[in-house]
Design a protein around this motif. Structure first.
Motif, short mmCIF file in Angstrom:
data_model
loop_
_atom_site.label_atom_id
_atom_site.label_comp_id
_atom_site.label_asym_id
_atom_site.label_seq_id
_atom_site.Cartn_x
_atom_site.Cartn_y
_atom_site.Cartn_z
N ILE A 173 33.48 12.90 -30.90
CA ILE A 173 33.49 14.37 -30.85
C ILE A 173 33.82 14.84 -29.43
CG2 ILE A 173 32.04 16.44 -31.09
CD1 ILE A 173 30.45 14.80 -33.23
N ILE A 174 33.24 14.19 -28.44
CA ILE A 174 33.52 14.54 -27.04
C ILE A 174 35.00 14.32 -26.73
CG2 ILE A 174 33.12 13.79 -24.66
CD1 ILE A 174 30.15 13.45 -25.43
N ASN A 175 35.54 13.19 -27.15
CA ASN A 175 36.96 12.91 -26.91
C ASN A 175 37.85 13.96 -27.57
OD1 ASN A 175 36.56 10.63 -25.31
ND2 ASN A 175 36.61 9.24 -27.06
N LYS A 176 37.51 14.38 -28.78
CA LYS A 176 38.30 15.41 -29.46
C LYS A 176 38.21 16.74 -28.73
CE LYS A 176 39.26 17.75 -33.82
NZ LYS A 176 40.46 18.29 -33.28
N ALA A 177 37.00 17.10 -28.28
CA ALA A 177 36.84 18.36 -27.54
C ALA A 177 37.66 18.35 -26.25
CB ALA A 177 35.36 18.59 -27.24
N MET A 178 37.64 17.23 -25.53
CA MET A 178 38.42 17.15 -24.29
C MET A 178 39.91 17.20 -24.60
SD MET A 178 36.07 14.55 -22.06
CE MET A 178 37.00 14.79 -20.56
N ASP A 179 40.31 16.55 -25.68
CA ASP A 179 41.72 16.58 -26.09
C ASP A 179 42.13 18.00 -26.49
OD1 ASP A 179 44.22 15.24 -26.70
OD2 ASP A 179 43.73 15.57 -28.81
N ASP A 180 41.25 18.70 -27.22
CA ASP A 180 41.54 20.09 -27.59
C ASP A 180 41.66 20.96 -26.35
OD1 ASP A 180 41.62 19.52 -30.28
OD2 ASP A 180 39.59 20.26 -30.70
N ASN A 181 40.81 20.76 -25.36
CA ASN A 181 40.91 21.53 -24.12
C ASN A 181 42.24 21.27 -23.43
OD1 ASN A 181 38.49 22.91 -24.28
ND2 ASN A 181 37.36 21.43 -23.07
N GLU A 182 42.66 20.02 -23.41
CA GLU A 182 43.95 19.69 -22.79
C GLU A 182 45.10 20.34 -23.56
OE1 GLU A 182 44.64 17.91 -19.97
OE2 GLU A 182 42.48 17.77 -19.60
N LYS A 183 45.08 20.24 -24.88
CA LYS A 183 46.15 20.83 -25.71
C LYS A 183 46.20 22.34 -25.56
CE LYS A 183 46.29 17.33 -29.34
NZ LYS A 183 45.95 17.03 -30.74
N ASN A 184 45.04 22.97 -25.40
CA ASN A 184 44.97 24.43 -25.29
C ASN A 184 45.20 24.93 -23.87
OD1 ASN A 184 44.45 24.77 -28.04
ND2 ASN A 184 42.25 24.53 -27.75
N GLY A 185 45.46 24.02 -22.95
CA GLY A 185 45.74 24.42 -21.57
C GLY A 185 44.55 24.96 -20.83
N VAL A 186 43.35 24.47 -21.17
CA VAL A 186 42.14 24.91 -20.47
C VAL A 186 42.16 24.27 -19.09
CG1 VAL A 186 39.62 24.91 -20.50
CG2 VAL A 186 40.89 25.15 -22.63
N PHE A 187 42.03 25.10 -18.07
CA PHE A 187 42.10 24.62 -16.70
C PHE A 187 40.82 23.91 -16.30
CE2 PHE A 187 44.92 28.33 -16.84
CZ PHE A 187 46.10 27.71 -16.50
N THR A 188 40.94 23.05 -15.32
CA THR A 188 39.77 22.36 -14.80
C THR A 188 39.45 22.87 -13.41
OG1 THR A 188 41.19 20.58 -13.98
CG2 THR A 188 40.17 20.25 -16.13
N GLN A 189 38.20 22.74 -13.06
CA GLN A 189 37.74 23.17 -11.74
C GLN A 189 37.03 22.00 -11.06
OE1 GLN A 189 35.08 26.42 -12.46
NE2 GLN A 189 33.56 25.17 -13.46
N LYS A 190 36.68 22.17 -9.81
CA LYS A 190 35.96 21.16 -9.04
C LYS A 190 36.68 19.81 -9.10
CE LYS A 190 31.43 23.25 -9.57
NZ LYS A 190 30.06 23.08 -10.03
#
Length: 145
Positions: A56-73
């Motif tokens: 589930i965590i891997n899918k959520a991180m993959d979805d964030n990447e696909k949706n262009g969610v930016f990262t900080q820190k």
């Protein structure tokens, strides 16, 4: 008189077409959100194993990447937005702070699977984006293991 009638009729048809487009668009967005949420909602209030939690965590991180969610820190934490970001946290005990999915991934999902393969977790909280009604946050609590 006939000319005025045609102009008014044309304006009404244009307004009707615009209204139909917005209704169709809203229904399409609602259907997309429902399909997106279905995967995650399947685990709400259900006990799962640590290996499933990593999936589930891997899918959520993959979805964030696909949706262009930016990262900080320094690319460690995903930055929450009001549309399509998703954040997962794990609560191991009452006296410890919740652990973010990024922390688990940065420590290595393999080590998590080695430590908690048969441990039981339960999703106790889900939050949704107000704008898109997509899942934005999930909390999994450690039950036993």
């Amino acid at each position: 008189m006939k000319k005025n009638f045609i102009i008014i009729l044309t304006i009404l048809i244009i307004l009707l077409a615009i209204s139909a487009y917005y209704v169709y668009n809203a229904r399409s967005l609602a259907k997309l959100a429902k399909n997106y949420n279905q995967f995650y909602e399947e685990y709400y209030n259900k006990e799962i194993l640590g290996t499933t939690l990593i999936s589930i965590i891997n899918k959520a991180m993959d979805d964030n990447e696909k949706n262009g969610v930016f990262t900080q820190k320094n690319n460690i934490l995903y930055e929450e937005n009001d549309e399509n970001s998703i954040k997962i946290e794990v609560k191991f005990s009452d006296d410890r702070a919740n652990v973010s999915m990024e922390s688990i991934a940065n420590q290595g999902t393999e080590s998590f699977v080695k430590l908690y393969p048969t441990a039981t977790f339960k999703c106790t909280k889900i939050e949704y984006h107000q704008k898109t009604n997509r899942i934005k946050y999930m909390l999994f609590e450690y039950i036993k293991g």
